[in-house]
Design a protein around this motif. Structure first.
Motif, PDB file in Angstrom:
ATOM      1  N   UNK A  55     -39.858  -2.024   2.796  1.00  0.00           N
ATOM      2  CA  UNK A  55     -40.782  -2.705   3.801  1.00  0.00           C
ATOM      3  C   UNK A  55     -42.319  -2.346   3.265  1.00  0.00           C
ATOM      4  N   UNK A  56     -42.354  -0.869   2.867  1.00  0.00           N
ATOM      5  CA  UNK A  56     -43.768  -0.429   2.468  1.00  0.00           C
ATOM      6  C   UNK A  56     -44.323  -1.347   1.225  1.00  0.00           C
ATOM      7  N   UNK A  57     -43.318  -1.291   0.254  1.00  0.00           N
ATOM      8  CA  UNK A  57     -43.832  -1.865  -0.988  1.00  0.00           C
ATOM      9  C   UNK A  57     -43.958  -3.264  -0.918  1.00  0.00           C
ATOM     10  N   UNK A  58     -43.245  -4.138   0.106  1.00  0.00           N
ATOM     11  CA  UNK A  58     -43.760  -5.552   0.428  1.00  0.00           C
ATOM     12  C   UNK A  58     -44.893  -5.456   1.210  1.00  0.00           C
ATOM     13  N   UNK A  59     -45.110  -4.637   1.992  1.00  0.00           N
ATOM     14  CA  UNK A  59     -46.227  -4.856   2.830  1.00  0.00           C
ATOM     15  C   UNK A  59     -47.643  -4.793   2.139  1.00  0.00           C
ATOM     16  N   UNK A  93     -52.387  -9.667   3.941  1.00  0.00           N
ATOM     17  CA  UNK A  93     -51.575  -9.996   5.113  1.00  0.00           C
ATOM     18  C   UNK A  93     -50.028 -10.079   4.788  1.00  0.00           C
ATOM     19  N   UNK A  94     -49.323  -9.272   5.365  1.00  0.00           N
ATOM     20  CA  UNK A  94     -47.719  -9.555   5.282  1.00  0.00           C
ATOM     21  C   UNK A  94     -47.083  -9.768   6.717  1.00  0.00           C
ATOM     22  N   UNK A  95     -46.294 -10.557   7.034  1.00  0.00           N
ATOM     23  CA  UNK A  95     -45.679 -10.800   8.201  1.00  0.00           C
ATOM     24  C   UNK A  95     -44.120 -10.902   7.928  1.00  0.00           C
ATOM     25  N   UNK A  96     -43.274 -10.080   8.662  1.00  0.00           N
ATOM     26  CA  UNK A  96     -42.165 -10.226   8.526  1.00  0.00           C
ATOM     27  C   UNK A  96     -41.592 -10.758   9.841  1.00  0.00           C
ATOM     28  N   UNK A 147     -39.480  -8.266  15.180  1.00  0.00           N
ATOM     29  CA  UNK A 147     -40.220  -9.453  14.691  1.00  0.00           C
ATOM     30  C   UNK A 147     -41.289 -10.158  15.606  1.00  0.00           C
ATOM     31  N   UNK A 148     -42.235 -10.622  15.568  1.00  0.00           N
ATOM     32  CA  UNK A 148     -42.810 -10.626  14.042  1.00  0.00           C
ATOM     33  C   UNK A 148     -43.681  -9.141  13.928  1.00  0.00           C
ATOM     34  N   UNK A 149     -43.752  -8.835  12.706  1.00  0.00           N
ATOM     35  CA  UNK A 149     -44.199  -7.503  12.480  1.00  0.00           C
ATOM     36  C   UNK A 149     -45.275  -7.598  11.384  1.00  0.00           C
ATOM     37  N   UNK A 150     -46.716  -7.499  11.514  1.00  0.00           N
ATOM     38  CA  UNK A 150     -47.755  -7.733  10.859  1.00  0.00           C
ATOM     39  C   UNK A 150     -48.208  -6.486  10.215  1.00  0.00           C
ATOM     40  N   UNK A 151     -48.464  -6.657   9.032  1.00  0.00           N
ATOM     41  CA  UNK A 151     -49.319  -5.572   8.241  1.00  0.00           C
ATOM     42  C   UNK A 151     -50.492  -6.431   7.836  1.00  0.00           C
ATOM     43  N   UNK A 152     -51.567  -5.537   7.605  1.00  0.00           N
ATOM     44  CA  UNK A 152     -52.844  -6.000   7.151  1.00  0.00           C
ATOM     45  C   UNK A 152     -53.369  -4.803   6.262  1.00  0.00           C
TER      46      UNK A 152
END
Length: 102
Positions: free
Chosen positions: A4-8, A13-16, A65-70
């Motif tokens: 998760x950390x790597x992809x984010x 902006x990353x949305x799971x 979900x949705x889980x948003x990373x900015x």
């Protein structure tokens, strides 16, 4: 959690998400309408999706979900993102992360 950390951290902006989730669809649309092209990971289409879903729940995302990373940082789920959008702070976060230029 490591995945998760790597992809984010790979995009501003990353949305799971899950392809069948209405709230996930609404959040993705919100970002597209802002002119942002987020990286989207559909957990129901990923072989390790269930594992990532549990990691997101441990992070405090409930529902998962949705889980948003900015900017590589966990922002939250739909309620948090919509609140930030409505109070105007989401645009600043997106600019600071390099997802928006204006």
């Amino acid at each position: 959690m490591e995945r998760i950390t790597k992809l984010a951290s790979q995009k501003a902006v990353v949305i799971f998400s899950k392809s069948s989730c209405g709230m996930s669809h609404a959040i993705k649309r919100l970002f597209y309408e802002q002119g942002v092209g987020p990286a989207i990971y559909e957990l129901d289409e990923d072989t390790r999706g269930k594992e990532m879903e549990w990691a997101l729940m441990r992070l405090g995302c409930n529902p998962s979900v949705p889980a948003v990373f900015v900017g590589g940082k966990f922002v939250g789920s739909a309620n948090t993102v919509m609140t930030l959008h409505l109070n105007g702070s989401l645009k600043k976060m997106l600019r600071d992360a390099g997802a928006l230029w204006l």
